[in-house]
Design an enzyme around this catalytic site. Structure first.
Site, PDB file in Angstrom:
ATOM      1  N   CYS A  69     -28.469 -45.896  -1.606  1.00 40.51           N
ATOM      2  CA  CYS A  69     -27.984 -45.999  -2.986  1.00 40.51           C
ATOM      3  C   CYS A  69     -26.988 -47.156  -3.108  1.00 40.51           C
ATOM      4  O   CYS A  69     -26.122 -47.333  -2.250  1.00 40.51           O
ATOM      5  CB  CYS A  69     -27.306 -44.686  -3.373  1.00 40.51           C
ATOM      6  SG  CYS A  69     -26.491 -44.746  -4.968  1.00 40.51           S
ATOM      7  N   PHE A 280      -7.113 -56.042 -26.482  1.00 40.26           N
ATOM      8  CA  PHE A 280      -8.342 -55.546 -25.852  1.00 40.26           C
ATOM      9  C   PHE A 280      -8.292 -54.013 -25.905  1.00 40.26           C
ATOM     10  O   PHE A 280      -8.356 -53.321 -24.894  1.00 40.26           O
ATOM     11  CB  PHE A 280      -8.470 -56.044 -24.403  1.00 40.26           C
ATOM     12  CG  PHE A 280      -8.389 -57.536 -24.245  1.00 40.26           C
ATOM     13  CD1 PHE A 280      -9.529 -58.317 -24.379  1.00 40.26           C
ATOM     14  CD2 PHE A 280      -7.180 -58.166 -23.972  1.00 40.26           C
ATOM     15  CE1 PHE A 280      -9.459 -59.699 -24.236  1.00 40.26           C
ATOM     16  CE2 PHE A 280      -7.096 -59.541 -23.825  1.00 40.26           C
ATOM     17  CZ  PHE A 280      -8.243 -60.319 -23.954  1.00 40.26           C
ATOM     18  N   GLU A 300      -9.031 -55.862 -30.994  1.00 44.92           N
ATOM     19  CA  GLU A 300     -10.253 -55.669 -30.213  1.00 44.92           C
ATOM     20  C   GLU A 300     -11.324 -56.620 -30.743  1.00 44.92           C
ATOM     21  O   GLU A 300     -11.421 -56.845 -31.952  1.00 44.92           O
ATOM     22  CB  GLU A 300     -10.695 -54.194 -30.338  1.00 44.92           C
ATOM     23  CG  GLU A 300     -12.109 -53.878 -29.934  1.00 44.92           C
ATOM     24  CD  GLU A 300     -12.431 -54.174 -28.454  1.00 44.92           C
ATOM     25  OE1 GLU A 300     -11.575 -53.958 -27.586  1.00 44.92           O
ATOM     26  OE2 GLU A 300     -13.554 -54.649 -28.207  1.00 44.92           O
ATOM     27  N   ASP A 345      -5.483 -55.382 -21.729  1.00 40.06           N
ATOM     28  CA  ASP A 345      -6.436 -54.718 -20.824  1.00 40.06           C
ATOM     29  C   ASP A 345      -7.807 -55.377 -20.986  1.00 40.06           C
ATOM     30  O   ASP A 345      -8.716 -54.800 -21.576  1.00 40.06           O
ATOM     31  CB  ASP A 345      -6.502 -53.219 -21.171  1.00 40.06           C
ATOM     32  CG  ASP A 345      -7.506 -52.468 -20.302  1.00 40.06           C
ATOM     33  OD1 ASP A 345      -7.904 -52.981 -19.242  1.00 40.06           O
ATOM     34  OD2 ASP A 345      -7.892 -51.345 -20.694  1.00 40.06           O
ATOM     35  N   CYS A 371      -9.339 -54.349 -14.326  1.00 36.58           N
ATOM     36  CA  CYS A 371     -10.240 -53.830 -13.292  1.00 36.58           C
ATOM     37  C   CYS A 371     -10.623 -54.945 -12.321  1.00 36.58           C
ATOM     38  O   CYS A 371     -11.543 -54.761 -11.526  1.00 36.58           O
ATOM     39  CB  CYS A 371     -11.472 -53.201 -13.930  1.00 36.58           C
ATOM     40  SG  CYS A 371     -12.363 -54.341 -14.988  1.00 36.58           S
TER      41      CYS A 371
HETATM   42  C1  LIG Z   1     -11.580 -52.962 -20.038  1.00 35.57           C
HETATM   43  S1  LIG Z   1     -11.976 -52.656 -21.725  1.00 35.57           S
HETATM   44  C2  LIG Z   1     -10.478 -51.872 -22.217  1.00 35.57           C
HETATM   45  C3  LIG Z   1     -10.541 -51.110 -23.492  1.00 35.57           C
HETATM   46  C4  LIG Z   1      -9.358 -50.177 -23.769  1.00 35.57           C
HETATM   47  N1  LIG Z   1      -8.081 -50.806 -23.506  1.00 35.57           N
HETATM   48  C5  LIG Z   1      -9.500 -48.894 -22.972  1.00 35.57           C
HETATM   49  O1  LIG Z   1      -8.705 -48.678 -22.047  1.00 35.57           O
HETATM   50  O2  LIG Z   1     -10.371 -48.093 -23.278  1.00 35.57           O
HETATM   51  C6  LIG Z   1     -11.878 -54.285 -22.387  1.00 35.57           C
HETATM   52  C7  LIG Z   1     -12.049 -54.394 -23.865  1.00 35.57           C
HETATM   53  O3  LIG Z   1     -11.957 -55.782 -24.218  1.00 35.57           O
HETATM   54  C8  LIG Z   1     -12.876 -56.039 -25.269  1.00 35.57           C
HETATM   55  N2  LIG Z   1     -13.135 -57.485 -25.253  1.00 35.57           N
HETATM   56  C9  LIG Z   1     -13.971 -58.175 -24.434  1.00 35.57           C
HETATM   57  N3  LIG Z   1     -13.913 -59.489 -24.711  1.00 35.57           N
HETATM   58  C10 LIG Z   1     -13.030 -59.639 -25.738  1.00 35.57           C
HETATM   59  C11 LIG Z   1     -12.542 -60.763 -26.457  1.00 35.57           C
HETATM   60  N4  LIG Z   1     -12.960 -61.988 -26.153  1.00 35.57           N
HETATM   61  N5  LIG Z   1     -11.628 -60.552 -27.426  1.00 35.57           N
HETATM   62  C12 LIG Z   1     -11.197 -59.311 -27.715  1.00 35.57           C
HETATM   63  N6  LIG Z   1     -11.623 -58.199 -27.066  1.00 35.57           N
HETATM   64  C13 LIG Z   1     -12.536 -58.361 -26.090  1.00 35.57           C
HETATM   65  C14 LIG Z   1     -14.063 -55.175 -24.928  1.00 35.57           C
HETATM   66  O4  LIG Z   1     -14.879 -54.955 -26.064  1.00 35.57           O
HETATM   67  C15 LIG Z   1     -13.385 -53.914 -24.398  1.00 35.57           C
HETATM   68  O5  LIG Z   1     -13.154 -53.008 -25.440  1.00 35.57           O
END
Ligand SMILES: C[S@@+](CC[C@H](N)C(=O)[O-])C[C@H]1O[C@@H](n2cnc3c(N)ncnc32)[C@H](O)[C@@H]1O
Length: 414
Positions: A69, A280, A300, A345, A371
């Protein structure tokens, strides 16, 4: 050869002919026989043929699917070595960015059987239909009925889902099957393949009924909106007591335990701040818990996530939602000046453009969640060069037995 250490992708690193060799499924100190493969980066890939003598950290893998896996990469290490490796990944990434003196706190661990969202693969080739995870470094699918990572509600569905796939997939089909456990039930999202016909839709609706699934949807690809196939109950994610009705495929932290740890660290990091920007923001994992004691501006980029967050915040006067691309249009120094704390984030790519703007801002406290330790360290470097002190970083291991690790870092302006 002897394996010296484990690299960032979870493969053991050895040496041959003066070059690096990457050997999956090996542990430090293992004396191994390998088959050399293709060039990889600065060295060669290899496959493990035999462990001639196990290293001190080698342990028996707890899952019977391990090795085939592709979901887990590090079950062959004992628990102490595994935890130490995750900690080292963060320390090494910071060290590479010249931040080796930043304290890395002990890793916050999450338990097995806690993953509440997972994407499986299903494929049918000439009569044979397989449902499970992709095999290691392969597009072949392997069944994982004994998976130790996913939550019990997901594990219980694997057998029924396999039967369902056998009934609905036409020959040659390859689809992804996303399963998420939400408040109100399980959210099933099929991605790919041809649009389900009448017969497949009926079978999916029957499946939802029989397995008490909350919602079933289909989309052609992640670029398309999901179409409802069966919607039996409203599904919500609850953050800080606020129910957010979410669309299929909404981003959720991988486990409830991981989310709780991250929210706790973020809240502790922002402390008594009263005006917070949550950048984000997704569907509000941090926004709503932070809004219990502050006004929060949630930014976002994804239109669905933004719309879900905004709808849930409708009745809250202290939460504002903005849709904005933070890669091309980060908050400026002037805009950042309205906040006494900023949380960011980003996805794995990091927040380079936003970090550059934060670096020249006057925001007293910044909390970064990521991450990807490498892009986190790069963005952290920009903030430190701009005059912030990175007080410390806490790794949160919510991607059990994978090479991935989440980090939370708290920055203060001098
Ligand atoms: C790791 S997730 C974190 C979401 C939230 N903080 C959580 O803990 O559930 C990253 C987020 O960044 C958003 N994202 C990705 N690229 C982006 C951009 N260029 N501008 C704004 N947001 C973005 C994604 O849609 C996603 O919701």
């Amino acid at each position: 050869m002897t394996i010296r250490e484990i690299g960032a992708r979870g493969d053991g690193l050895g040496e041959h002919g003066g070059g690096r060799v990457y050997v999956p499924l090996t542990a430090p100190g293992d004396h191994v026989r390998v088959a050399l493969g293709e060039r990889r980066g600065d060295g060669r890939a290899a496959t493990l043929v035999d462990v001639l003598e196990p290293g001190p950290a080698r342990a028996a893998a707890p899952c019977r699917h391990f090795g085939v896996c592709g979901g887990c990469a590090l079950q062959h290490l004992d628990d102490a070595a595994y935890g130490a490796w995750k900690h080292d990944q963060v320390a090494t990434a910071l060290g590479r960015a010249g931040l080796g003196d930043v304290p890395v706190r002990p890793v916050v661990r999450t338990p097995p059987a806690s993953r509440r969202r997972a994407t499986f693969a299903a494929s049918r080739r000439g009569g044979a239909c397989v449902f499970g995870f992709n095999e290691r470094q392969s597009h072949r699918v392997t069944p994982v009925p004994g998976c130790l990572v996913v939550a019990p509600a997901i594990l219980a569905l694997l057998g029924p889902l396999e039967t369902l796939m056998k009934a609905i997939l036409p020959d040659g089909a390859e689809i992804d099957v996303g399963v998420a456990v939400l408040e109100g039930g399980v959210d099933l999202l099929l991605t790919g393949g041809a649009e389900p016909g009448l017969d497949a839709r009926e079978r999916l609706a029957d499946f939802a009924e029989a397995q008490d699934i909350g919602r079933v949807s289909w989309r052609r690809s992640p670029a398309f909106a999901a179409e409802p196939v069966a919607a039996r109950r409203p599904l919500v994610a609850r953050f800080g007591g606020v129910a957010v009705p979410v669309r299929p495929g909404a981003f959720l932290q991988a486990s409830a335990e991981g989310e709780e740890a991250l929210v706790g660290l973020v809240k502790a990091g922002v402390g008594p701040a009263k005006r917070i920007a949550d950048l984000f923001a997704g569907v509000g994992t941090f926004t709503f818990p932070l809004a219990a004691g502050a006004s929060v501006h949630a930014v976002e980029g994804d239109s669905d996530a933004h719309a879900d967050l905004k709808a849930a915040a409708r009745t809250l006067s202290n939460v504002a939602a903005e849709r904005r691309d933070l890669f091309t249009d980060p908050l400026t120094e002037g805009e950042l000046g309205r906040f006494d704390a900023v949380v960011f984030d980003p996805p794995r790519a990091g927040a380079r453009a936003q970090a550059a703007r934060l670096a020249v801002s006057r925001v007293p406290t910044v909390v970064g969640v990521s991450c990807d330790p490498a892009t986190f360290a790069r963005d952290a470097r920009a903030l430190v060069d701009g005059g912030y002190r990175l007080e410390g970083v806490t790794p949160v291991d919510q991607f059990l037995w994978s090479p991935h690790i989440e980090v939370v870092g708290v920055f203060r302006r001098h």
